[in-house]
Design a protein around this motif. Structure first.
Motif, PDB file in Angstrom:
ATOM      1  N   LEU A  31      16.471   8.451 -11.493  1.00  0.00           N
ATOM      2  CA  LEU A  31      16.817   8.509 -10.083  1.00  0.00           C
ATOM      3  C   LEU A  31      15.809   9.312  -9.282  1.00  0.00           C
ATOM      4  O   LEU A  31      15.649   9.121  -8.089  1.00  0.00           O
ATOM      5  N   GLY A  32      15.086  10.237  -9.928  1.00  0.00           N
ATOM      6  CA  GLY A  32      14.102  11.038  -9.233  1.00  0.00           C
ATOM      7  C   GLY A  32      12.801  10.293  -8.980  1.00  0.00           C
ATOM      8  O   GLY A  32      11.947  10.737  -8.236  1.00  0.00           O
ATOM      9  N   THR A  33      12.640   9.112  -9.543  1.00  0.00           N
ATOM     10  CA  THR A  33      11.441   8.322  -9.357  1.00  0.00           C
ATOM     11  C   THR A  33      11.452   7.695  -7.971  1.00  0.00           C
ATOM     12  O   THR A  33      12.461   7.154  -7.550  1.00  0.00           O
ATOM     13  N   PRO A  34      10.323   7.752  -7.237  1.00  0.00           N
ATOM     14  CA  PRO A  34      10.325   7.155  -5.906  1.00  0.00           C
ATOM     15  C   PRO A  34      10.578   5.656  -5.959  1.00  0.00           C
ATOM     16  O   PRO A  34      10.035   4.962  -6.815  1.00  0.00           O
ATOM     17  N   ALA A  35      11.378   5.188  -5.057  1.00  0.00           N
ATOM     18  CA  ALA A  35      11.690   3.766  -4.988  1.00  0.00           C
ATOM     19  C   ALA A  35      10.523   3.011  -4.374  1.00  0.00           C
ATOM     20  O   ALA A  35       9.722   3.566  -3.649  1.00  0.00           O
ATOM     21  N   GLN A  36      10.429   1.720  -4.667  1.00  0.00           N
ATOM     22  CA  GLN A  36       9.375   0.897  -4.105  1.00  0.00           C
ATOM     23  C   GLN A  36       9.784   0.292  -2.774  1.00  0.00           C
ATOM     24  O   GLN A  36       8.941  -0.160  -2.034  1.00  0.00           O
ATOM     25  N   ALA A  37      11.065   0.259  -2.480  1.00  0.00           N
ATOM     26  CA  ALA A  37      11.541  -0.325  -1.228  1.00  0.00           C
ATOM     27  C   ALA A  37      12.705   0.503  -0.727  1.00  0.00           C
ATOM     28  O   ALA A  37      13.336   1.227  -1.475  1.00  0.00           O
ATOM     29  N   SER A  38      12.960   0.367   0.546  1.00  0.00           N
ATOM     30  CA  SER A  38      14.089   1.062   1.138  1.00  0.00           C
ATOM     31  C   SER A  38      14.845   0.075   2.018  1.00  0.00           C
ATOM     32  O   SER A  38      14.227  -0.726   2.726  1.00  0.00           O
ATOM     33  N   THR A  39      16.181   0.124   1.964  1.00  0.00           N
ATOM     34  CA  THR A  39      17.012  -0.767   2.767  1.00  0.00           C
ATOM     35  C   THR A  39      17.913   0.061   3.670  1.00  0.00           C
ATOM     36  O   THR A  39      18.488   1.054   3.235  1.00  0.00           O
ATOM     37  N   LEU A  40      18.001  -0.357   4.928  1.00  0.00           N
ATOM     38  CA  LEU A  40      18.816   0.343   5.915  1.00  0.00           C
ATOM     39  C   LEU A  40      19.301  -0.665   6.944  1.00  0.00           C
ATOM     40  O   LEU A  40      18.489  -1.405   7.513  1.00  0.00           O
ATOM     41  N   TYR A  41      20.610  -0.716   7.190  1.00  0.00           N
ATOM     42  CA  TYR A  41      21.200  -1.588   8.202  1.00  0.00           C
ATOM     43  C   TYR A  41      20.653  -3.009   8.150  1.00  0.00           C
ATOM     44  O   TYR A  41      20.156  -3.529   9.125  1.00  0.00           O
ATOM     45  N   SER A  42      20.715  -3.621   7.008  1.00  0.00           N
ATOM     46  CA  SER A  42      20.355  -5.012   6.731  1.00  0.00           C
ATOM     47  C   SER A  42      18.852  -5.289   6.763  1.00  0.00           C
ATOM     48  O   SER A  42      18.443  -6.439   6.749  1.00  0.00           O
ATOM     49  N   CYS A  43      18.022  -4.241   6.768  1.00  0.00           N
ATOM     50  CA  CYS A  43      16.574  -4.429   6.739  1.00  0.00           C
ATOM     51  C   CYS A  43      15.974  -3.715   5.526  1.00  0.00           C
ATOM     52  O   CYS A  43      16.410  -2.629   5.162  1.00  0.00           O
ATOM     53  N   THR A  44      14.982  -4.359   4.925  1.00  0.00           N
ATOM     54  CA  THR A  44      14.285  -3.789   3.785  1.00  0.00           C
ATOM     55  C   THR A  44      12.795  -3.722   4.098  1.00  0.00           C
ATOM     56  O   THR A  44      12.218  -4.701   4.579  1.00  0.00           O
ATOM     57  N   VAL A  45      12.195  -2.568   3.819  1.00  0.00           N
ATOM     58  CA  VAL A  45      10.760  -2.369   4.030  1.00  0.00           C
ATOM     59  C   VAL A  45      10.161  -1.911   2.706  1.00  0.00           C
ATOM     60  O   VAL A  45      10.688  -1.001   2.066  1.00  0.00           O
ATOM     61  N   THR A  46       9.046  -2.535   2.319  1.00  0.00           N
ATOM     62  CA  THR A  46       8.401  -2.239   1.044  1.00  0.00           C
ATOM     63  C   THR A  46       6.916  -1.968   1.248  1.00  0.00           C
ATOM     64  O   THR A  46       6.200  -2.838   1.767  1.00  0.00           O
ATOM     65  N   PRO A  47       6.429  -0.791   0.828  1.00  0.00           N
ATOM     66  CA  PRO A  47       4.981  -0.547   0.858  1.00  0.00           C
ATOM     67  C   PRO A  47       4.343  -1.169  -0.382  1.00  0.00           C
ATOM     68  O   PRO A  47       4.725  -0.858  -1.500  1.00  0.00           O
ATOM     69  N   LEU A  48       3.409  -2.072  -0.184  1.00  0.00           N
ATOM     70  CA  LEU A  48       2.754  -2.734  -1.306  1.00  0.00           C
ATOM     71  C   LEU A  48       1.499  -1.972  -1.720  1.00  0.00           C
ATOM     72  O   LEU A  48       0.902  -1.254  -0.917  1.00  0.00           O
ATOM     73  N   LYS A  49       1.106  -2.158  -2.957  1.00  0.00           N
ATOM     74  CA  LYS A  49      -0.114  -1.533  -3.466  1.00  0.00           C
ATOM     75  C   LYS A  49      -1.297  -1.995  -2.623  1.00  0.00           C
ATOM     76  O   LYS A  49      -1.448  -3.201  -2.365  1.00  0.00           O
ATOM     77  N   PRO A  50      -2.141  -1.066  -2.157  1.00  0.00           N
ATOM     78  CA  PRO A  50      -3.323  -1.490  -1.396  1.00  0.00           C
ATOM     79  C   PRO A  50      -4.194  -2.429  -2.226  1.00  0.00           C
ATOM     80  O   PRO A  50      -4.221  -2.335  -3.460  1.00  0.00           O
ATOM     81  N   ILE A  51      -4.890  -3.341  -1.556  1.00  0.00           N
ATOM     82  CA  ILE A  51      -5.781  -4.277  -2.242  1.00  0.00           C
ATOM     83  C   ILE A  51      -7.132  -4.296  -1.534  1.00  0.00           C
ATOM     84  O   ILE A  51      -7.226  -4.029  -0.333  1.00  0.00           O
ATOM     85  N   PHE A  52      -8.183  -4.637  -2.295  1.00  0.00           N
ATOM     86  CA  PHE A  52      -9.499  -4.833  -1.693  1.00  0.00           C
ATOM     87  C   PHE A  52      -9.444  -6.090  -0.845  1.00  0.00           C
ATOM     88  O   PHE A  52      -8.928  -7.123  -1.275  1.00  0.00           O
ATOM     89  N   SER A  53      -9.992  -6.030   0.377  1.00  0.00           N
ATOM     90  CA  SER A  53     -10.012  -7.182   1.265  1.00  0.00           C
ATOM     91  C   SER A  53     -11.409  -7.774   1.400  1.00  0.00           C
ATOM     92  O   SER A  53     -11.607  -8.961   1.164  1.00  0.00           O
ATOM     93  N   HIS A  54     -12.385  -6.936   1.798  1.00  0.00           N
ATOM     94  CA  HIS A  54     -13.741  -7.442   2.026  1.00  0.00           C
ATOM     95  C   HIS A  54     -14.694  -6.265   2.240  1.00  0.00           C
ATOM     96  O   HIS A  54     -14.261  -5.107   2.270  1.00  0.00           O
ATOM     97  N   PHE A  55     -15.964  -6.559   2.396  1.00  0.00           N
ATOM     98  CA  PHE A  55     -16.959  -5.565   2.798  1.00  0.00           C
ATOM     99  C   PHE A  55     -17.180  -5.707   4.299  1.00  0.00           C
ATOM    100  O   PHE A  55     -17.292  -6.827   4.800  1.00  0.00           O
ATOM    101  N   ASN A  56     -17.262  -4.573   5.012  1.00  0.00           N
ATOM    102  CA  ASN A  56     -17.568  -4.678   6.437  1.00  0.00           C
ATOM    103  C   ASN A  56     -19.070  -4.899   6.620  1.00  0.00           C
ATOM    104  O   ASN A  56     -19.822  -4.983   5.647  1.00  0.00           O
ATOM    105  N   THR A  57     -19.543  -4.985   7.865  1.00  0.00           N
ATOM    106  CA  THR A  57     -20.951  -5.288   8.134  1.00  0.00           C
ATOM    107  C   THR A  57     -21.890  -4.185   7.653  1.00  0.00           C
ATOM    108  O   THR A  57     -23.078  -4.422   7.477  1.00  0.00           O
ATOM    109  N   SER A  58     -21.357  -2.992   7.414  1.00  0.00           N
ATOM    110  CA  SER A  58     -22.166  -1.886   6.886  1.00  0.00           C
ATOM    111  C   SER A  58     -22.137  -1.832   5.366  1.00  0.00           C
ATOM    112  O   SER A  58     -22.713  -0.925   4.763  1.00  0.00           O
TER     113      SER A  58
END
Length: 159
Positions: A31-58
């Protein structure tokens, strides 16, 4: 010389008590482990693992800090995101920045929020990045309090 004087039923009860105690102790750790999602008043929000997207112009790596949100009833969401670099003890984690998002979701809909950020070069070797999110829900001009912070999984990426 003394021999074991516990009867079989008494030993069985002691073993049962120990098993239940150990099970409850393990549940407390889980129970002390952080949850991956949270639900409140019929809404659920989940932070996903960051991913590599692309290289910028620099030539700098750009990461996508994604958040999914869904609601079974029509609701407004106010989401706070913090981006972090994970460091092992005794160093504390490094705060990389924060962004706030407002979204309205109709009943039964979901969305993915994309937040593109350059990879911060804060140390030699790999960067270990993650995000924390919390949110509150609004309907008819009334807002809830914030949920607790929820952590994503950590992305380990070379800088």
């Amino acid at each position: 010389m003394r021999t074991n004087t516990l009867s079989k039923p008494k030993r069985a009860r002691i073993i049962s008590v120990l098993a239940v105690s150990l099970g409850l102790a393990g549940a407390g750790l889980a129970l002390g482990t952080p949850a991956q999602a949270s639900t409140l008043y019929s809404c659920t929000v989940t932070p996903l693992k960051p991913i590599f997207s692309h290289f910028n112009t620099s030539g700098v790596k750009v990461l996508d800090y994604r958040i999914t949100a869904s609601c079974t009833s029509s609701r407004s969401l106010y989401i706070q995101q913090q981006r972090w670099e994970d460091d092992s003890w005794p160093n504390g984690d490094d705060y990389l920045g924060g962004t706030d998002f407002s979204r309205y979701l109709s009943a039964g809909t979901s969305t993915t929020i994309h937040n593109y950020r350059t990879l911060v070069d804060g140390e030699l070797g790999y960067e270990e990045v993650y995000q924390k999110v919390r949110f509150k829900v609004g309907s008819g001009g009334v807002w809830s309090g914030y949920t607790g912070w929820q952590n994503s999984a950590v992305l380990s990426i070379s800088n």
